[in-house]
Design an enzyme around this catalytic site. Structure first.
Site, PDB file in Angstrom:
ATOM      1  N   HIS A  21       0.403   9.793   7.938  1.00 23.57           N
ATOM      2  CA  HIS A  21       0.899   9.834   9.319  1.00 23.57           C
ATOM      3  C   HIS A  21       0.453  10.708  10.107  1.00 23.57           C
ATOM      4  CE1 HIS A  21       4.671   7.009   8.614  1.00 23.57           C
ATOM      5  NE2 HIS A  21       4.350   7.330   7.330  1.00 23.57           N
ATOM      6  N   GLY A 176      10.568   4.955   9.184  1.00 29.49           N
ATOM      7  CA  GLY A 176      12.015   5.397   9.584  1.00 29.49           C
ATOM      8  C   GLY A 176      12.753   5.422   8.519  1.00 29.49           C
ATOM      9  N   HIS A 203       7.157  -0.101   5.220  1.00 30.55           N
ATOM     10  CA  HIS A 203       7.545   1.019   4.437  1.00 30.55           C
ATOM     11  C   HIS A 203       8.896   0.456   3.464  1.00 30.55           C
ATOM     12  CE1 HIS A 203       5.688   4.023   6.828  1.00 30.55           C
ATOM     13  NE2 HIS A 203       6.052   5.030   5.894  1.00 30.55           N
ATOM     14  N   GLU A 206      11.346   3.161  -0.770  1.00 31.93           N
ATOM     15  CA  GLU A 206      11.208   4.374  -0.694  1.00 31.93           C
ATOM     16  C   GLU A 206      12.749   5.289  -0.805  1.00 31.93           C
ATOM     17  OE1 GLU A 206       9.446   8.373   1.839  1.00 31.93           O
ATOM     18  OE2 GLU A 206      10.046   6.308   2.768  1.00 31.93           O
ATOM     19  N   ASP A 294       0.969  10.776   2.690  1.00 29.84           N
ATOM     20  CA  ASP A 294       1.876  10.544   3.586  1.00 29.84           C
ATOM     21  C   ASP A 294       1.949  11.372   4.728  1.00 29.84           C
ATOM     22  OD1 ASP A 294       4.292   9.072   4.378  1.00 29.84           O
ATOM     23  OD2 ASP A 294       5.580   9.938   2.982  1.00 29.84           O
TER      24      ASP A 294
END
Length: 363
Positions: A21, A176, A203, A206, A294
């Site tokens: 990111h 998010g 995503h 997780e 990440d």
């Protein structure tokens, strides 16, 4: 010959990064300078070392929600075109210094509109920084534009990804907090991207379990899974035997890439430790596993450090690290000919030279 490499050895290896990111890897000194230049007054510290420590400590809570709170400060100073270009350039410089030859870096354009930038201006500022870095450092960086899953701008961001796909944007993502915000909320955006022959990752798996992974793949058609660690919930282990459930079996059979981020997964509570991280079992079962950072600032990490931790925990050698790296390059959203060129012309020769020279510096 599969000798265990050291951290310094690993830094010299040609590596590939798929899950990083932009707002999670800003240099602390840059955050402080940008805060001063833009009038951002909410930083918890104004000394680079103290700020770095604050980010790492605030990120070790074991909660994904608390972890995500740290981004208010990095995003807070990334609200001008100049700031975005600088952060992108420095990101690529740092990745190149870590031996990375190809990277995909993601960010959410909608989070950088606080000072009047348009979505297009945000994208162009980031692309400018990465283009300059490629000229200076030779690293290839593709960007993934991300929509926030708790907002309602995913179609707009998906259209942005398609509009800029020939200029450096290689794909789309949603990010998010997962709980309460399933990927199917953004189904129209994913269906649009599929109609446009565009790439996207999601995503999933997780902060939430198998339903999130199942929706991302079977409803939304994800090319890759961001994290995907909870696929382990669909695998029963008895001694040395493992029995895969239908979803895990499908993910492995279809070679769906898993963008694993070991240090981050520990910070957010998705895994207990490196030694207990599902990546060990998933690698043994030959899932399409990739290793990623990440958020380098929050995790106090680099891709080389991630590999070094795995080497220590699982006894991995050069063959394993090359396997992870080739997996990542195969799974990249770059054109096929570029992937092949890097695998055969850079990655395999680079690992071979390190492996057979006792990890002496490359000429």
């Amino acid at each position: 010959m599969n000798e265990r490499p050291t951290l310094e050895d690993i830094r010299r290896a040609p590596k590939v990064l798929l899950h990083d990111h932009l707002d999670g890897g800003v240099r602390p000194a840059t955050i402080i300078e940008l805060a001063r230049d833009t009038g951002y007054a909410d930083l918890p510290a104004t000394d680079p070392d103290e700020l770095r420590t604050w980010f790492e400590e605030a990120s070790n809570s074991g909660s994904l929600e608390r972890y995500l709170e740290t981004f208010s400060h990095t995003v807070g100073v990334m609200q001008t075109a100049e700031a975005l270009t600088r952060v992108a350039y420095e990101c690529a410089e740092d990745l190149a210094a870590d031996g990375i030859v190809y990277a995909e870096v993601r960010y959410a354009p909608e989070q950088h509109l606080g000072r009047g930038l348009t979505l297009e201006q945000v994208v162009e500022a980031v692309l400018d920084g990465f283009a300059r870095a490629r000229r200076d450092f030779g690293i290839r960086v593709g960007t993934l534009v991300t929509a926030m899953r708790h907002q309602a701008r995913s179609m707009e961001i998906a259209e942005l990804a398609v509009r800029y796909r020939d200029l450096g944007v290689v794909g789309f993502d949603i990010a998010g907090a997962e709980a309460g915000y399933p990927p199917t909320r953004h189904l129209d955006a994913f269906e649009y991207l599929q109609r446009e022959n565009a790439h996207f990752t999601i995503h999933a798996g997780e902060g939430f379990g198998l339903p999130s992974i199942w929706q991302a793949i079977q409803w939304c058609g994800a090319d890759r899974l961001g994290h995907g660690v909870r696929i382990i919930d669909d695998i029963e282990v008895e001694g040395s035997d493992a029995r895969l459930g239908r979803l895990a079996d499908y993910v492995r059979d279809k070679r769906i890439p898993l963008e694993m981020c070991p240090t981050s997964n520990i910070q957010t509570g998705a895994a207990k430790s490196i030694a207990e991280h599902p990546i060990g079992l998933l690698r043994r079962l030959s899932f399409r596993v990739t290793v990623n950072t990440d958020n380098r600032l929050m995790g106090g990490t680099s891709l080389s450090q991630e590999f070094a931790k795995l080497t220590e925990a699982f006894g991995y050698g050069w063959d394993d690290l090359q396997w992870f790296t080739v997996n990542a390059m195969k799974s990249a959203f770059a054109p096929f000919n570029e992937r092949l060129e890097l695998i055969n012309g850079v990655i395999k020769p680079g690992f071979a030279q390190l492996k057979w020279s006792g990890a002496r510096p490359l000429a």
